[in-house]
Design an enzyme around this catalytic site. Structure first.
Site, PDB file in Angstrom:
ATOM      1  N   SER A 231       5.306   2.259  -8.005  1.00 46.95           N
ATOM      2  CA  SER A 231       5.184   3.376  -8.926  1.00 46.95           C
ATOM      3  C   SER A 231       5.960   4.575  -8.420  1.00 46.95           C
ATOM      4  O   SER A 231       6.238   4.698  -7.232  1.00 46.95           O
ATOM      5  CB  SER A 231       3.714   3.772  -9.068  1.00 46.95           C
ATOM      6  N   LYS A 232       6.279   5.431  -9.371  1.00 43.66           N
ATOM      7  CA  LYS A 232       7.024   6.646  -9.077  1.00 43.66           C
ATOM      8  C   LYS A 232       6.299   7.495  -8.042  1.00 43.66           C
ATOM      9  O   LYS A 232       6.918   8.180  -7.259  1.00 43.66           O
ATOM     10  CB  LYS A 232       7.138   7.465 -10.363  1.00 43.66           C
ATOM     11  N   ARG A 233       4.973   7.440  -8.105  1.00 47.76           N
ATOM     12  CA  ARG A 233       4.194   8.310  -7.227  1.00 47.76           C
ATOM     13  C   ARG A 233       4.472   8.043  -5.742  1.00 47.76           C
ATOM     14  O   ARG A 233       4.395   8.923  -4.928  1.00 47.76           O
ATOM     15  CB  ARG A 233       2.696   8.154  -7.518  1.00 47.76           C
TER      16      ARG A 233
END
Ligand code: GLU
Length: 502
Positions: free
Chosen positions: A261-263
């Site tokens: 994920s981008k996070r």
């Protein structure tokens, strides 16, 4: 028997950037089909008008080209390459949808979104998996809607979608190249919308039609599409078409095994390009996300050509593949170590010239931008940089006199005598006829020995004055590359500025 020509496709939706998972899908399709001397085709799936992003398509093409994954086909447009674009094929989808309506494999549905939502909530409350309740399934197809009602809605011009009718009791199965046999129970499958009220087909419908018409032999895509398989297979069956073979690639995971994920880091290929990663390293890295050559192979660095030769879907695993940036960084370093100086020079020269336009230097520009000077810098720094651009940014002292001196280094390395020693030593350096690493080393050792000092007493201060920092390549070689003028200038100026604080 005529050998079948293999054909694969990459079918991104232009909804923004190219995700690293998308790049892996494109790459595996490319590797698989190129090994078999087949065709790799690009198809832009832009039928979801609400998710369209301006410029996304150009971006995709640019990124693929950067990666060296070049599509083969020049479909429908006489020579020049252009991908297939679904929004330009609406007539085709309509024609096939009409066929399904006629054959009673599909039906009109006039349910409003409020109705559908209400129905969904109700089913959820009852603990059921939400599914369309088939209110508009016509009587003649086993439903309860009289055809007069349907006609009435049509005449009123009410908006509708077209849904496929999933047969009630069939089990749908197929053999996935990576996962083996996979089976689905049709009672869990929804009456999928094929045509939306805006006249555009859904992904499921358009992709099946196109995969058939474009004669793809193998569909290789992410695991997230596995649940869509029964809908797709039923469509093949409705039309009486033979489905291609399918391979669903494992998920990409963060190092903590959560879904990538981008996070937890960058997921857009563009972000990696911007940071300075090279296409070779990214391709190599992405290839290893789920594939390996097999036991007994230690090799980790592969060129695109080698990957084409060695890749096989049989060696793609089912388990999620961990996206480990350390591995990517390691690969990038391997590529820099082995890259020709010429290629690096070509890449860094414009960067250096850009830097020189922003900031004046006391170094002679014609020297520091020359190939021979840059080649020496590259030789010295090759093992130390993580990215190509760092040949310019990591060690700016090769191009600019230092403006500051690392405080901690000065504190640690200066004694009350240091500046006096440097003042004496600089005259020795100035008298050197051949300003080579060997000569500098000999003089330095001859200078410190009779004074009962260690070489380090001068090495560290010299490095700090000439580079501004306390780390770097071999000092003697660094001084040789900088050249006599710069070294004398930097030391003389430095001792005016740096004072012993001990
Ligand atoms: N347009 C789909 C996507 O964005 C393609 C899925 C497929 O390959 O069938 O991933």
């Amino acid at each position: 028997m005529v050998a079948q020509r293999f054909r694969t496709r990459f079918a991104p939706s232009p909804t923004g950037y190219l995700h690293v998972g998308g790049l892996r899908t494109a790459l595996y399709n490319y590797l698989f089909v190129k090994k078999m001397k087949g065709d790799f085709v690009l198809r832009i799936e832009d039928t979801d008008r609400s998710r369209r992003v301006e410029g996304a398509q150009q971006n995709l093409l640019k990124t693929l080209e950067w990666a060296g994954i070049v599509p083969d086909e020049s479909p429908e447009r006489g020579g020049d390459f252009g991908p297939y674009i679904q929004s330009e094929r609406l007539d085709i989808y309509k024609k096939y949808c009409d066929e399904l309506l006629e054959g009673k494999y599909a039906y009109y549905c006039f349910a409003t979104s409020e109705e559908l939502e209400e129905n969904r909530q109700l089913q959820l409350k009852q603990g059921l998996q939400p599914k369309y309740n088939r209110k508009w399934l016509p009587e003649e197809m086993g439903g309860s809607m009289p055809s007069s009602e349907i006609r009435k809605k049509m005449e009123q011009g009410a908006p509708y979608v077209i849904r496929m009718k999933v047969p009630d009791y069939v089990s749908v199965w197929f053999e996935d190249i990576i996962r083996g046999p996979v089976e689905f129970d049709s009672s869990t499958i929804d009456d999928q919308v094929l045509m939306k009220s805006d006249g555009f087909p859904t992904y499921h419908f358009a992709s099946v039609i196109d995969d058939h018409l474009m004669e793809f032999t193998h569909i290789i895509r992410g695991e997230e599409w596995l649940p869509s398989m029964p809908k797709h297979l039923l469509l093949y069956e409705f039309f009486g078409w033979e489905p291609p073979r399918f391979a669903h690639l494992p998920l990409l995971l963060n190092p903590d095994r959560s879904k990538l994920s981008k996070r937890q880091g960058d997921v857009a290929v563009e972000d990696y390009i911007q940071k300075g990663y090279s296409a070779e390293a990214i391709i190599n890295f992405v290839a290893m996300l789920g594939w390996n050559e097999g036991e007994g192979t230690e090799q980790e660095v592969y060129s695109l050509e080698q990957l084409v030769e060695r890749f096989s879907l049989e060696r793609v695993g089912k388990a999620g593949a961990i996206f480990n940036v350390d591995k990517l960084n390691w690969l990038e370093k391997q590529y820099i170590k082995n890259r020709s100086a010429d290629r690096i020079i070509q890449a860094i020269k414009p960067l250096l010239i850009g830097e020189l336009e922003k900031r004046p230097t006391e170094m002679p520009e014609s020297v520091i931008t020359s190939d021979s000077y840059l080649e020496q810098v590259i030789d010295l720094m090759r093992e130390r940089v993580g990215f190509e651009h760092e040949f310019v940014t990591f060690s700016p002292y090769f191009f600019f006199d230092p403006e500051t001196y690392e405080e901690e280094g000065v504190r640690k390395r200066w004694t009350a005598d240091t500046n006096t020693l440097l003042r004496e030593f600089v005259t020795i350096l100035a008298s050197l006829e051949v300003f080579s690493a060997e000569a500098i080393e000999l003089e330095l050792k001859a200078f410190v020995a009779p004074r009962g000092l260690k070489a380090a007493a001068l090495i560290h201060p010299l490095r700090i004055l000439c580079s501004g920092v306390s780390f770097g390549p071999s000092l003697y070689h660094m001084l040789e590359v900088l050249g006599k003028d710069a070294v004398i200038r930097r030391i003389s100026r430095g001792i005016e500025t740096v004072v012993c604080v001990a």
